[in-house]
Design a protein around this motif. Sequence first.
Motif, mmCIF file in Angstrom:
data_model
loop_
_atom_site.group_PDB
_atom_site.id
_atom_site.type_symbol
_atom_site.label_atom_id
_atom_site.label_comp_id
_atom_site.label_asym_id
_atom_site.label_seq_id
_atom_site.Cartn_x
_atom_site.Cartn_y
_atom_site.Cartn_z
ATOM 1 N N PHE A 3 -0.559 0.076 -6.378
ATOM 2 C CA PHE A 3 0.722 0.457 -5.775
ATOM 3 C C PHE A 3 1.540 1.293 -6.762
ATOM 4 O O PHE A 3 2.080 2.343 -6.408
ATOM 5 C CB PHE A 3 1.502 -0.793 -5.349
ATOM 6 N N GLU A 4 1.607 0.810 -8.015
ATOM 7 C CA GLU A 4 2.386 1.520 -9.031
ATOM 8 C C GLU A 4 1.806 2.895 -9.358
ATOM 9 O O GLU A 4 2.529 3.811 -9.738
ATOM 10 C CB GLU A 4 2.469 0.677 -10.310
ATOM 11 N N SER A 5 0.480 3.031 -9.235
ATOM 12 C CA SER A 5 -0.203 4.274 -9.613
ATOM 13 C C SER A 5 -0.542 5.164 -8.420
ATOM 14 O O SER A 5 -1.197 6.195 -8.591
ATOM 15 C CB SER A 5 -1.512 3.934 -10.345
ATOM 16 N N LEU A 6 -0.113 4.773 -7.235
ATOM 17 C CA LEU A 6 -0.535 5.474 -6.022
ATOM 18 C C LEU A 6 -0.205 6.967 -6.049
ATOM 19 O O LEU A 6 -0.982 7.786 -5.565
ATOM 20 C CB LEU A 6 0.095 4.809 -4.790
ATOM 21 N N ALA A 7 0.914 7.310 -6.661
ATOM 22 C CA ALA A 7 1.296 8.733 -6.726
ATOM 23 C C ALA A 7 0.297 9.547 -7.547
ATOM 24 O O ALA A 7 0.184 10.761 -7.368
ATOM 25 C CB ALA A 7 2.704 8.869 -7.308
ATOM 26 N N SER A 8 -0.446 8.878 -8.434
ATOM 27 C CA SER A 8 -1.413 9.598 -9.268
ATOM 28 C C SER A 8 -2.777 9.749 -8.584
ATOM 29 O O SER A 8 -3.642 10.445 -9.103
ATOM 30 C CB SER A 8 -1.600 8.881 -10.611
ATOM 31 N N VAL A 26 -6.345 -11.618 -10.779
ATOM 32 C CA VAL A 26 -6.791 -10.260 -11.108
ATOM 33 C C VAL A 26 -6.721 -9.359 -9.871
ATOM 34 O O VAL A 26 -6.344 -8.192 -9.967
ATOM 35 C CB VAL A 26 -8.207 -10.268 -11.728
ATOM 36 N N ALA A 27 -7.052 -9.909 -8.704
ATOM 37 C CA ALA A 27 -6.963 -9.124 -7.465
ATOM 38 C C ALA A 27 -5.514 -8.721 -7.206
ATOM 39 O O ALA A 27 -5.239 -7.568 -6.838
ATOM 40 C CB ALA A 27 -7.535 -9.921 -6.291
ATOM 41 N N GLN A 28 -4.585 -9.661 -7.415
ATOM 42 C CA GLN A 28 -3.160 -9.335 -7.247
ATOM 43 C C GLN A 28 -2.751 -8.236 -8.232
ATOM 44 O O GLN A 28 -2.071 -7.281 -7.857
ATOM 45 C CB GLN A 28 -2.286 -10.574 -7.477
ATOM 46 N N ASP A 29 -3.175 -8.387 -9.487
ATOM 47 C CA ASP A 29 -2.864 -7.374 -10.500
ATOM 48 C C ASP A 29 -3.431 -6.005 -10.105
ATOM 49 O O ASP A 29 -2.813 -4.972 -10.343
ATOM 50 C CB ASP A 29 -3.443 -7.769 -11.867
ATOM 51 N N THR A 30 -4.615 -6.025 -9.504
ATOM 52 C CA THR A 30 -5.256 -4.786 -9.067
ATOM 53 C C THR A 30 -4.399 -4.068 -8.033
ATOM 54 O O THR A 30 -4.156 -2.862 -8.132
ATOM 55 C CB THR A 30 -6.652 -5.088 -8.475
ATOM 56 N N PHE A 31 -3.929 -4.804 -7.035
ATOM 57 C CA PHE A 31 -3.129 -4.171 -5.982
ATOM 58 C C PHE A 31 -1.747 -3.752 -6.496
ATOM 59 O O PHE A 31 -1.212 -2.728 -6.056
ATOM 60 C CB PHE A 31 -3.028 -5.084 -4.759
ATOM 61 N N ILE A 32 -1.196 -4.501 -7.436
ATOM 62 C CA ILE A 32 0.087 -4.097 -8.035
ATOM 63 C C ILE A 32 -0.107 -2.783 -8.793
ATOM 64 O O ILE A 32 0.674 -1.845 -8.650
ATOM 65 C CB ILE A 32 0.636 -5.201 -8.968
ATOM 66 N N LYS A 33 -1.191 -2.716 -9.603
ATOM 67 C CA LYS A 33 -1.491 -1.495 -10.360
ATOM 68 C C LYS A 33 -1.743 -0.320 -9.406
ATOM 69 O O LYS A 33 -1.262 0.793 -9.638
ATOM 70 C CB LYS A 33 -2.714 -1.732 -11.251
ATOM 71 N N ILE A 37 -1.526 6.202 2.605
ATOM 72 C CA ILE A 37 -1.040 6.524 1.254
ATOM 73 C C ILE A 37 0.209 7.393 1.348
ATOM 74 O O ILE A 37 1.221 7.126 0.687
ATOM 75 C CB ILE A 37 -2.146 7.233 0.438
ATOM 76 N N THR A 38 0.159 8.412 2.205
ATOM 77 C CA THR A 38 1.313 9.299 2.386
ATOM 78 C C THR A 38 2.527 8.516 2.874
ATOM 79 O O THR A 38 3.636 8.670 2.345
ATOM 80 C CB THR A 38 0.966 10.431 3.390
ATOM 81 N N GLU A 39 2.322 7.653 3.870
ATOM 82 C CA GLU A 39 3.423 6.836 4.391
ATOM 83 C C GLU A 39 3.986 5.916 3.313
ATOM 84 O O GLU A 39 5.203 5.725 3.213
ATOM 85 C CB GLU A 39 2.949 6.013 5.594
ATOM 86 N N THR A 40 3.100 5.335 2.493
ATOM 87 C CA THR A 40 3.546 4.451 1.413
ATOM 88 C C THR A 40 4.397 5.221 0.421
ATOM 89 O O THR A 40 5.463 4.752 -0.001
ATOM 90 C CB THR A 40 2.336 3.810 0.690
ATOM 91 N N LEU A 41 3.932 6.405 0.042
ATOM 92 C CA LEU A 41 4.673 7.229 -0.924
ATOM 93 C C LEU A 41 6.012 7.691 -0.362
ATOM 94 O O LEU A 41 6.942 7.986 -1.121
ATOM 95 C CB LEU A 41 3.831 8.433 -1.364
ATOM 96 N N GLU A 42 6.114 7.715 0.979
ATOM 97 C CA GLU A 42 7.385 8.076 1.619
ATOM 98 C C GLU A 42 8.290 6.860 1.783
ATOM 99 O O GLU A 42 9.357 6.955 2.377
ATOM 100 C CB GLU A 42 7.107 8.721 2.977
ATOM 101 N N GLY A 43 7.853 5.702 1.287
ATOM 102 C CA GLY A 43 8.706 4.510 1.296
ATOM 103 C C GLY A 43 8.321 3.431 2.286
ATOM 104 O O GLY A 43 8.980 2.399 2.358
ATOM 105 N N ASN A 44 7.276 3.627 3.062
ATOM 106 C CA ASN A 44 6.855 2.620 4.044
ATOM 107 C C ASN A 44 5.862 1.656 3.385
ATOM 108 O O ASN A 44 4.662 1.880 3.374
ATOM 109 C CB ASN A 44 6.214 3.298 5.257
ATOM 110 N N THR A 45 6.387 0.554 2.834
ATOM 111 C CA THR A 45 5.530 -0.393 2.117
ATOM 112 C C THR A 45 4.591 -1.144 3.064
ATOM 113 O O THR A 45 3.563 -1.659 2.628
ATOM 114 C CB THR A 45 6.370 -1.402 1.312
ATOM 115 N N LYS A 46 4.909 -1.189 4.343
ATOM 116 C CA LYS A 46 4.000 -1.840 5.305
ATOM 117 C C LYS A 46 2.661 -1.106 5.366
ATOM 118 O O LYS A 46 1.619 -1.713 5.583
ATOM 119 C CB LYS A 46 4.631 -1.905 6.694
ATOM 120 N N SER A 47 2.692 0.195 5.168
ATOM 121 C CA SER A 47 1.455 0.977 5.163
ATOM 122 C C SER A 47 0.559 0.564 4.000
ATOM 123 O O SER A 47 -0.660 0.508 4.136
ATOM 124 C CB SER A 47 1.761 2.474 5.069
#
Length: 193
Positions: A57-62, A48-55, A9-19
């Motif tokens: 990703f978009e909400s990860l900072a929260s 719905v699964a795709q929508d779940t992961f998009i949501k 999660i930390t790596e993703t929030l720092e811009g590493n989308t592979k994480s």
Amino acid sequence: MNVTDQQLITETLEGNTKSFGVLVGRYQDFVFTIIVRMVKVKEEAEEVAQDTFIKAFESLASFRGESQFSSWLYSIAYRKALDRIKKNKRQRTTEFLDETTETSFAAIENGLHYLEAKEKSQKINDCIMKLNEEEAAIITFYYFEEQSVREISAITNLTEDNVKVKLYRSRKKLFSLLQDYFKPELKQNGTDR
């Protein structure tokens, strides 16, 4: 070395989308399973699964880490599935998911045992698919993901007492459905008197 969800999660929030891709890989099968058992249609469950992961990703900072990442993610999946069900108010025919994998039967020492086990597994899945979406979700969280009543309460926004009651009723209903499926087998074995 196993990388924790929090590190990813930390790596993703720092811009590493592979994480985030690693997180998706860890949880995609169960997210799909819970959604397909709720919406009952494989193609819609994939959306719905795709929508779940998009949501997610978009909400990860929260994500504050007050619960496990998996519980937070399953909560999103549960709500997305409920949203889809509400959107599709009309009754749908249940589409059973073919969970069989491509397997070489020559590689299976006891093919008959394998087929019997697979058939029983499919019958159990069919019975779960006959439960309503909330019942199927609660049974799946509790038995397949081994979530506690408290964790299910957090995922579904139901009180713990409500989860216990719904779990009890869902088990009873599932047991009744399973009895209907396996009754001929019980009679054959002479256990039904």
